[in-house]
Design an enzyme around this catalytic site. Structure first.
Site, PDB file in Angstrom:
ATOM      1  N   LYS A   1      -7.782   7.440  -0.945  1.00 20.78           N
ATOM      2  CA  LYS A   1      -9.036   7.823  -0.257  1.00 20.78           C
ATOM      3  C   LYS A   1      -9.763   8.915  -1.032  1.00 20.78           C
ATOM      4  O   LYS A   1     -10.042  10.005  -0.512  1.00 20.78           O
ATOM      5  CB  LYS A   1      -8.769   8.283   1.180  1.00 20.78           C
ATOM      6  CG  LYS A   1      -8.151   7.203   2.065  1.00 20.78           C
ATOM      7  CD  LYS A   1      -8.053   7.650   3.510  1.00 20.78           C
ATOM      8  CE  LYS A   1      -7.413   6.634   4.426  1.00 20.78           C
ATOM      9  NZ  LYS A   1      -5.966   6.441   4.245  1.00 20.78           N
TER      10      LYS A   1
ATOM     11  N   LYS B   1       0.856  -1.194   0.000  1.00 22.58           N
ATOM     12  CA  LYS B   1       0.000   0.000   0.000  1.00 22.58           C
ATOM     13  C   LYS B   1       0.888   1.240   0.000  1.00 22.58           C
ATOM     14  O   LYS B   1       1.819   1.328   0.804  1.00 22.58           O
ATOM     15  CB  LYS B   1      -0.889  -0.021   1.255  1.00 22.58           C
ATOM     16  CG  LYS B   1      -1.863   1.155   1.304  1.00 22.58           C
ATOM     17  CD  LYS B   1      -2.793   1.055   2.484  1.00 22.58           C
ATOM     18  CE  LYS B   1      -2.225   1.628   3.763  1.00 22.58           C
ATOM     19  NZ  LYS B   1      -1.917   3.070   3.695  1.00 22.58           N
ATOM     20  N   THR B   2       0.572   2.158  -0.905  1.00 21.90           N
ATOM     21  CA  THR B   2       1.394   3.371  -1.018  1.00 21.90           C
ATOM     22  C   THR B   2       0.575   4.620  -0.691  1.00 21.90           C
ATOM     23  O   THR B   2      -0.657   4.613  -0.771  1.00 21.90           O
ATOM     24  CB  THR B   2       1.918   3.518  -2.463  1.00 21.90           C
ATOM     25  OG1 THR B   2       0.802   3.474  -3.365  1.00 21.90           O
ATOM     26  CG2 THR B   2       2.893   2.421  -2.815  1.00 21.90           C
ATOM     27  N   HIS B   3       1.303   5.690  -0.335  1.00 17.02           N
ATOM     28  CA  HIS B   3       0.763   7.050  -0.306  1.00 17.02           C
ATOM     29  C   HIS B   3       1.708   7.826  -1.221  1.00 17.02           C
ATOM     30  O   HIS B   3       2.696   8.408  -0.756  1.00 17.02           O
ATOM     31  CB  HIS B   3       0.832   7.637   1.114  1.00 17.02           C
ATOM     32  CG  HIS B   3      -0.276   7.212   2.030  1.00 17.02           C
ATOM     33  ND1 HIS B   3      -1.599   7.458   1.765  1.00 17.02           N
ATOM     34  CD2 HIS B   3      -0.260   6.579   3.224  1.00 17.02           C
ATOM     35  CE1 HIS B   3      -2.356   6.996   2.757  1.00 17.02           C
ATOM     36  NE2 HIS B   3      -1.568   6.439   3.652  1.00 17.02           N
TER      37      HIS B   3
ATOM     38  N   ARG C   1       3.767   1.175  10.671  1.00 16.58           N
ATOM     39  CA  ARG C   1       4.883   1.374  11.592  1.00 16.58           C
ATOM     40  C   ARG C   1       5.321   0.125  12.343  1.00 16.58           C
ATOM     41  O   ARG C   1       6.479   0.028  12.754  1.00 16.58           O
ATOM     42  CB  ARG C   1       4.544   2.515  12.559  1.00 16.58           C
ATOM     43  CG  ARG C   1       4.667   3.884  11.889  1.00 16.58           C
ATOM     44  CD  ARG C   1       3.987   4.969  12.669  1.00 16.58           C
ATOM     45  NE  ARG C   1       2.535   4.897  12.546  1.00 16.58           N
ATOM     46  CZ  ARG C   1       1.691   5.708  13.174  1.00 16.58           C
ATOM     47  NH1 ARG C   1       2.164   6.649  13.976  1.00 16.58           N
ATOM     48  NH2 ARG C   1       0.383   5.595  13.008  1.00 16.58           N
TER      49      ARG C   1
HETATM   50  O1  S5P Z   1      -8.896   3.608   8.900  1.00 16.53           O
HETATM   51  C1  S5P Z   1      -7.778   3.662   8.389  1.00 16.53           C
HETATM   52  C2  S5P Z   1      -7.601   3.579   7.011  1.00 16.53           C
HETATM   53  C3  S5P Z   1      -6.309   3.561   6.506  1.00 16.53           C
HETATM   54  S1  S5P Z   1      -6.126   3.237   4.836  1.00 16.53           S
HETATM   55  N1  S5P Z   1      -6.680   3.764   9.194  1.00 16.53           N
HETATM   56  C4  S5P Z   1      -5.410   3.783   8.684  1.00 16.53           C
HETATM   57  O2  S5P Z   1      -4.463   3.848   9.479  1.00 16.53           O
HETATM   58  N2  S5P Z   1      -5.214   3.717   7.324  1.00 16.53           N
HETATM   59  C5  S5P Z   1      -3.851   3.774   6.729  1.00 16.53           C
HETATM   60  O3  S5P Z   1      -3.130   2.639   7.183  1.00 16.53           O
HETATM   61  C6  S5P Z   1      -3.039   5.003   7.126  1.00 16.53           C
HETATM   62  O4  S5P Z   1      -3.203   6.023   6.173  1.00 16.53           O
HETATM   63  C7  S5P Z   1      -1.617   4.469   7.164  1.00 16.53           C
HETATM   64  O5  S5P Z   1      -1.056   4.557   5.865  1.00 16.53           O
HETATM   65  C8  S5P Z   1      -1.772   2.997   7.520  1.00 16.53           C
HETATM   66  C9  S5P Z   1      -1.544   2.660   8.982  1.00 16.53           C
HETATM   67  O6  S5P Z   1      -0.241   2.889   9.363  1.00 16.53           O
HETATM   68  P1  S5P Z   1       0.334   2.438  10.803  1.00 16.53           P
HETATM   69  O7  S5P Z   1       1.719   2.967  10.792  1.00 16.53           O
HETATM   70  O8  S5P Z   1      -0.520   3.072  11.848  1.00 16.53           O
HETATM   71  O9  S5P Z   1       0.269   0.934  10.834  1.00 16.53           O
END
Ligand code: S5P
Length: 291
Positions: free
Chosen positions: A102, A69-71, A257
């Site tokens: 999104k 999954k990318t941003h 993370r």
């Molecule tokens: O409800 C959501 C939807 C998404 S797509 N909550 C999220 O955290 N995300 C995405 O998932 C968020 O934009 C990020 O890229 C990833 C979670 O990252 P983490 O570091 O907290 O695991």
């Protein structure tokens, strides 16, 4: 007591069995098959800032994931080199690319956002997501833009990345963050419109499987996953792979993370993959026993 998700037949089927459903959009079939063969329901969230770091991450975790999954808009130097590199690693290591854009605008604007500008997402990401709050027209708008991009004379197959050259959509049906405003009614509307558009909507970003009717076979991808429950200082909330896959019957864990911050990302990805897969095997086993 079993939840709706736990009672639904999709929670007791293997990914391989679910991939045989002829009603699935081709990309969903491909993804379920890929998960089954590669034995991984892990999606890594590549929230990094340079092309070099993105490609290195893809190289490190590529063997352990079904989706990256990318941003793209947080990559400082995003460009052709990024796209070519991503296509090459994803083809070699066999995973799909999901741009977490999104989308949330009127149909006409999001067609431009999907296909134009420096990101031209439709060319390189086979999966994108959209919120339904602007209304259901977001779905045919994106589907139409995807179809036109794939048929366009000036989009070469090489540009479209590795096969399959299909595109599909996930609806943002629920969020992981504390105090979010996604109501149960909104989530139900996502399910309703997904059923009306099964040829393009392959599933949801949600905290649990939303499959309810007998022939629902949507793929659920769940963010907010770490090896122990908790959260960050900005509202993110984490559940474990066991809870998300085993109890909430989701299909794919999305981990950012939990892996990015590890000293050894490869080892961390290996561990998340193991936990996600064990939770799935145990869920299918125990659901079959209860039948
Ligand atoms: O409800 C959501 C939807 C998404 S797509 N909550 C999220 O955290 N995300 C995405 O998932 C968020 O934009 C990020 O890229 C990833 C979670 O990252 P983490 O570091 O907290 O695991």
């Amino acid at each position: 007591m079993l939840s709706t998700a736990q009672r639904h037949s999709s929670s007791s089927k293997t990914y391989g069995e679910r991939s045989e459903d002829p009603d699935l959009t081709p990309l969903a079939q491909y993804l379920l098959r890929l998960i089954h063969l590669k034995q991984t329901n892990l999606c890594v969230s590549a929230d990094v800032h340079t092309t070099l770091e993105l490609l290195q991450l893809a190289e490190d975790v590529g063997d352990y994931i079904c989706v990256l999954k990318t941003h793209a808009d947080i990559i400082d130097d995003f460009g052709d080199k990024t796209i070519r590199g991503l296509n090459e690693v994803s083809r070699r290591k066999k995973f799909l690319i999901f741009e977490d854009r999104k989308f949330g605008d009127i149909g006409s604007t999001l067609q431009h956002q999907y296909t134009r500008g420096p990101l031209a997402i439709v060319k390189w990401a086979s999966i994108v997501n959209a919120a339904l709050f602007p209304g259901p027209a977001v779905i045919p708008a994106l589907a139409d833009a995807a179809r036109r991009a794939i048929l366009a004379h000036n989009t070469s197959m090489a540009e479209l990345g590795p096969p399959p050259y299909f595109r599909a959509l996930l609806l943002l049906a629920q969020m992981s963050s504390a105090g979010n405003l996604f109501t149960p009614e909104y989530t139900q509307q996502c399910l309703h419109h997904a059923r009306q558009n099964k040829n393009f909507v392959m599933g949801f970003i949600a905290q649990q499987s939303l499959n309810k009717e007998a022939d629902d076979n949507f793929i659920t991808m769940t963010p907010g996953v770490q090896l122990s429950a908790g959260g960050d200082s900005m509202g993110q909330q984490y559940n474990t792979p066991q809870k998300v896959i085993g109890e909430q019957c989701s299909d794919i864990i999305i981990v950012g993370r939990g892996i990015l911050a590890a000293r050894d990302r490869r080892r961390a990805a290996h561990e998340y993959r193991k936990q996600g897969w064990l939770a799935y095997q145990e869920r299918v086993r125990s659901a079959r026993k209860k039948r």
